[in-house]
Design a protein around this motif. Structure first.
Motif, PDB file in Angstrom:
ATOM      1  N   LYS A   1       0.813  -1.216   0.000  1.00 42.61           N
ATOM      2  CA  LYS A   1       0.000   0.000   0.000  1.00 42.61           C
ATOM      3  C   LYS A   1       0.851   1.272   0.000  1.00 42.61           C
ATOM      4  O   LYS A   1       0.537   2.257  -0.662  1.00 42.61           O
ATOM      5  CB  LYS A   1      -0.921  -0.009   1.219  1.00 42.61           C
TER       6      LYS A   1
ATOM      7  N   ASP B   1      -2.069  -2.792  -2.964  1.00 43.14           N
ATOM      8  CA  ASP B   1      -0.891  -2.109  -3.490  1.00 43.14           C
ATOM      9  C   ASP B   1      -1.161  -0.609  -3.501  1.00 43.14           C
ATOM     10  O   ASP B   1      -2.129  -0.137  -2.881  1.00 43.14           O
ATOM     11  CB  ASP B   1      -0.469  -2.648  -4.861  1.00 43.14           C
ATOM     12  N   GLU B   2      -0.337   0.137  -4.197  1.00 43.13           N
ATOM     13  CA  GLU B   2      -0.466   1.586  -4.213  1.00 43.13           C
ATOM     14  C   GLU B   2      -1.810   2.051  -4.774  1.00 43.13           C
ATOM     15  O   GLU B   2      -2.260   3.168  -4.482  1.00 43.13           O
ATOM     16  CB  GLU B   2       0.667   2.212  -5.047  1.00 43.13           C
ATOM     17  N   GLU B   3      -2.473   1.201  -5.559  1.00 40.75           N
ATOM     18  CA  GLU B   3      -3.750   1.565  -6.177  1.00 40.75           C
ATOM     19  C   GLU B   3      -4.949   1.155  -5.337  1.00 40.75           C
ATOM     20  O   GLU B   3      -6.087   1.497  -5.667  1.00 40.75           O
ATOM     21  CB  GLU B   3      -3.839   0.940  -7.572  1.00 40.75           C
ATOM     22  N   GLY B   4      -4.718   0.402  -4.270  1.00 38.52           N
ATOM     23  CA  GLY B   4      -5.818   0.016  -3.403  1.00 38.52           C
ATOM     24  C   GLY B   4      -5.968  -1.487  -3.248  1.00 38.52           C
ATOM     25  O   GLY B   4      -5.050  -2.265  -3.545  1.00 38.52           O
ATOM     26  N   GLN B   5      -7.150  -1.902  -2.786  1.00 36.51           N
ATOM     27  CA  GLN B   5      -7.425  -3.300  -2.491  1.00 36.51           C
ATOM     28  C   GLN B   5      -7.849  -4.048  -3.745  1.00 36.51           C
ATOM     29  O   GLN B   5      -8.662  -3.563  -4.525  1.00 36.51           O
ATOM     30  CB  GLN B   5      -8.546  -3.374  -1.454  1.00 36.51           C
ATOM     31  N   ALA B   6      -7.271  -5.233  -3.922  1.00 42.31           N
ATOM     32  CA  ALA B   6      -7.651  -6.070  -5.063  1.00 42.31           C
ATOM     33  C   ALA B   6      -9.000  -6.719  -4.800  1.00 42.31           C
ATOM     34  O   ALA B   6      -9.250  -7.237  -3.715  1.00 42.31           O
ATOM     35  CB  ALA B   6      -6.588  -7.143  -5.297  1.00 42.31           C
TER      36      ALA B   6
ATOM     37  N   GLU C   1      -6.424  -9.240 -10.253  1.00 44.29           N
ATOM     38  CA  GLU C   1      -5.741  -8.228  -9.450  1.00 44.29           C
ATOM     39  C   GLU C   1      -5.177  -8.838  -8.165  1.00 44.29           C
ATOM     40  O   GLU C   1      -4.071  -8.493  -7.731  1.00 44.29           O
ATOM     41  CB  GLU C   1      -6.691  -7.082  -9.110  1.00 44.29           C
TER      42      GLU C   1
ATOM     43  N   ILE D   1      -1.037  -8.731  -7.505  1.00 39.64           N
ATOM     44  CA  ILE D   1      -0.397  -8.117  -6.341  1.00 39.64           C
ATOM     45  C   ILE D   1       0.364  -9.159  -5.530  1.00 39.64           C
ATOM     46  O   ILE D   1       1.490  -8.922  -5.071  1.00 39.64           O
ATOM     47  CB  ILE D   1      -1.446  -7.396  -5.477  1.00 39.64           C
TER      48      ILE D   1
END
Length: 600
Positions: free
Chosen positions: A476, A502-507, A512, A516
Motif C-alpha cells: 500500500k 498495493d499503491e492503487e488500493g485493495q484487489a 488483481e 499483487i
C-alpha cells in the motif's frame, strides 16, 4: 568501502577460511576447546592478580571477572588457549563469556567492553597462529564467544510483577553489537552464541550480528548457536523444547547448532538426538564433565567423558565436539582421540524447505497434509468487546484468561491486536506478551502479532522468543516501505501475512489479487531472500449479498485467486477472514454459519 575482514593464519582470504571450515565439517568431526573457567580456577588468582597494575585503584572488587584477565593476565589466557589447541581442538573460544556492558556492569567495567573483546580475540588468534607453526597441516580457528548475559528478556525477576523485565530487547541488541564489533575487529573466525537459556536473549544477539553484517561493515563469518537444556524435561530455562529453540533461530542459517552446559553427556544424549533429527545445520555438542557434586565440582574423568561422548560420534549425531564446565585439556585430548576417526553427521533435509514451521514453547509444523490452521482471534481489541474492555481497564489477568481459553478450545496460533484509539499500542502489546510468556499453557503455541502500526508489530516481535507470524504488511505504501518492513521481519525471524493491497488500493477480482500477490512474492523471495513457506497471502475475502451486483462474485474471486497462488507461487500459504463473507447477514448466526461452511 570494503567490509572489515581479518584473515586467519594459513589463508589468503576470509572466504577461503570459511570454505575450509565448511569443507572440513563435511569430511570429519571437528573439535572445540573445553572450559575456560575451570582452567582459571586452577590458577588460584588473587584479587591483586585480577586487578593488575591497570585496575589497582578500581572502585569495585574484580576477582571473579574472568573476562578481565585478557587485559591483566594475558599470558595465562594465551597458555590456556594453547593447551587446548595442542590437545586437539580446532576451535578455541575467546574469554568473553561475560563480555557485554550488561554483564560487566556488576564490576563497573562497562567502559572497557569493546577493548576486552578485541584483545580477547587477538590473544586467541595469536595462540592459533603459533600452534599452526607447529602443525602446519591443520589450521586452527577463533570462536568469538557470546554468552547469555546475567539477565533474561523472557522471565520477570519479580514474582509480584510477571510482566516486568530488567532488560529490554533493544538494550540487549545494543550490548551485543558492541561485543560483536570487538570480537570481529580482534580477528574472530566464527561467532558462537552459546549457553542460551532464554531464546529471546539469543535472538537479540543474532539480530545484532545480522545487522552488522547487512550494513556491510564486516565480512560475514560462520555462526554457531548453542542452547542449554536445564534438566531432564528437555527444555530451556525459558521453557522451549529443543525443536522449538531451533525453529526460533533457524532464520539466521547457523552453520552449526546444538547444546552445551547444564548436563553431562549421558543426560544430554536424548536431546542431541532430537535436535540432530530436526535440523539441517551441522550439530555442535559440548557437555559438562558429568553433573556437579555437592561442592559444585565436576568429577567425570577424561576417559569416562570420552567414552560417553564417543557414542554421539559413533551414532552419527554430531559434527563438532568439545567440553563445557569441568573439562580440561586432558578431557579434550581424550575426546579427540576417541572420536577423531568417526564419520561426521550427515544433515538431513531442511524441514523449512517445504513446510511452514512456527514455534511457541513447542514447534508447530504446517504442510499440505494439514487441515486448516486455527487462529484464535479473541485477543483482539478491535474484534472482541470483552477483551478490549479488560485491556482498557488494565485488567490484564482477565485478558490473559481469554487467551488461555482459546488455546484450550483448539487455537493453534493466538492473534494479538492492540489497535484501539484509547490505548498506547506499544505498551499494551509489550505488557500482554510479557504476561503470556509466563503462562506455559498459552505460550506453548505460536503468536500472531497483529497491527496496522508497524511500531506495535516491532514491539511485539521484541517480546516473543518463538517464531511468530506478523499480520500484516502490504504494498500500500510502495515497494521501498514494503521491503524495509520485510527485511526487519526476516531479521526478527518471523513469518508474515501479506495483504492483497498495493499503491492503487485493495484487489477485488481474481486477476488483481494474483497480480499483487505475485509481485509481493517476487520481491520477498528474490530481493529479501524470504523463505516462501513463511509467506502467507490474504487475498481478501470480501462481503457478498450486499445488494450491489458487482459484489456477488467476491467469494468466487477469492477461491480462484487462491488456486492461482497455490499453483504458481510455490510454498506460499493462504489466509482469509471468513466472517467477512457473510457480514451482510450479521445478527443471523445460523445463516452466517451455513455460508461459512459452504465456502470452506
Amino acid at each position: 568501502m570494503a567490509p572489515i575482514s581479518t584473515i586467519p593464519a594459513g589463508f589468503t582470504s576470509r572466504r577461503a577460511a570459511t570454505e575450509y571450515i565448511e569443507s572440513e565439517l563435511n569430511k570429519r568431526i571437528m573439535f572445540l576447546d573445553g572450559a575456560m573457567g575451570t582452567q582459571i580456577q586452577d590458577l588460584r588468582l588473587s584479587e591483586e592478580d585480577f586487578r593488575g597494575e591497570r585496575f589497582k585503584d578500581h572502585k569495585k572488587d574484580l576477582k571473579g571477572n574472568n573476562d578481565l584477565l585478557v587485559l591483566t593476565q594475558p599470558k595465562c589466557i594465551y597458555e590456556i588457549h594453547r593447551n587446548y589447541l595442542l590437545a586437539g581442538a580446532d576451535f578455541v573460544e575467546t574469554n568473553t563469556f561475560s563480555g557485554t556492558t550488561i554483564a560487566q556492569a556488576d564490576y563497573a567495567a562497562e567502559a572497557i567492553v569493546y577493548e576486552l573483546n578485541k584483545v580477547a580475540a587477538e590473544i586467541a588468534r595469536d595462540a592459533c597462529s603459533d600452534v599452526l607453526k607447529e602443525t602446519p597441516d591443520r589450521p586452527r580457528f577463533v570462536c568469538g564467544a557470546i554468552g547469555p548475559t546475567n539477565r533474561t528478556c523472557s522471565i520477570s525477576p519479580s514474582v509480584d510483577n510477571p510482566s516486568f523485565r530488567n532488560v529490554t530487547f533493544d538494550e540487549l541488541v545494543e550490548a551485543y553489537t558492541e561485543q560483536v564489533r570487538g570480537l570481529l575487529d580482534g580477528g574472530s573466525d566464527v561467532l558462537l552464541v552459546e549457553t542460551i537459556f532464554d531464546t529471546l536473549n539469543a535472538k537479540a544477539a543474532l539480530f545484532a550480528i545480522d545487522t552488522l553484517f547487512d550494513e556491510g561493515i564486516y565480512e560475514r563469518v560462520p555462526l554457531f548457536v548453542s542452547g542449554t537444556i536445564v534438566d531432564q524435561s528437555g527444555r530451556t530455562l525459558s521453557g522451549q523444547t529443543g525443536e522449538a529453540f531451533i525453529t526460533s533461530v533457524a532464520h539466521t542459517e547457523p552453520l552449526a547448532i546444538g547444546l552445551n552446559c547444564a548436563l553431562g553427556a549421558d543426560q544430554m544424549r536424548p536431546f542431541i538426538q532430537s535436535m540432530s533429527n530436526f535440523t539441517s545445520s551441522k550439530v555442535i555438542c559440548y557437555p559438562n564433565a558429568g553433573l556437579p557434586n555437592t561442592f559444585g565440582e565436576y568429577d567425570e574423568s577424561p576417559e569416562t567423558m570420552a567414552a560417553n561422548v564417543s557414542g554421539f560420534a559413533r551414532e552419527g549425531l554430531v559434527n563438532i565436539l568439545g567440553g563445557c564446565c569441568g573439562t580440561t585439556p586432558a578431557h579434550i585430548k581424550a575426546i579427540y582421540e576417541a572420536c577423531k576417526d568417526f564419520e561426521p553427521r550427515v544433515p538431513g533435509p531442511d524441514v523449512r524447505s517445504k513446510k511452514l514451521v512456527l514455534s511457541g514453547l513447542e514447534p508447530l509444523i504446517y504442510d499440505d497434509s494439514s487441515n486448516f490452521l486455527n487462529i484464535g482471534e479473541r485477543c483482539n481489541v478491535a474484534g472482541s468487546r470483552k477483551f478490549a474492555r479488560h485491556i482498557i481497564n488494565d485488567q490484564y489477568e482477565e485478558a490473559l484468561a481469554i487467551a488461555r481459553e482459546q488455546v484450550e478450545n483448539g487455537g493453534q496460533v493466538i492473534d494479538i491486536n492492540m489497535d484501539e484509539g484509547m490505548l498506547d499500542g506499544v505498551a499494551a502489546m509489550t505488557k500482554f506478551l510479557n504476561l503470556i510468556s509466563t503462562e506455559p499453557d498459552v505460550a506453548k503455541v505460536p503468536i500472531m502479532v497483529d497491527s496496522s502500526n508497524f511500531a506495535v508489530v516491532e514491539a511485539g516481535l521484541k517480546c516473543v522468543q518463538g517464531k511468530c507470524i506478523v499480520n500484516s504488511i502490504s504494498l500500500k505504501e510502495g515497494e521501498e516501505d514494503f521491503l524495509k518492513k520485510a527485511r526487519l521481519i526476516k531479521r526478527y525471524g518471523a513469518a508474515m501475512v501479506v495483504m492483497a493491497f498495493d499503491e492503487e488500493g485493495q484487489a477485488v477480482d481474481r486477476h488483481e489479487k494474483f497480480r499483487i500477490c505475485e509481485r509481493s512474492y517476487r520481491l520477498l523471495v528474490d530481493k529479501v531472500g524470504f523463505n516462501p513457506n513463511d509467506i502467507i497471502f490474504d487475498p481478501n475475502i470480501l462481503t457478498i449479498c450486499t445488494g450491489m451486483e458487482e459484489h456477488n462474485n467476491y467469494g468466487v474471486e477469492f477461491i480462484e485467486a487462491t488456486h492461482d497462488i497455490k499453483t504458481k507461487l510455490p510454498g506460499a500459504k493462504i489466509s482469509g477472514g471468513v466472517s467477512n463473507l457473510s457480514f451482510s447477514f450479521r445478527g443471523k448466526e445460523n445463516v452466517r454459519q451455513a455460508m461459512h461452511s459452504v465456502f470452506l
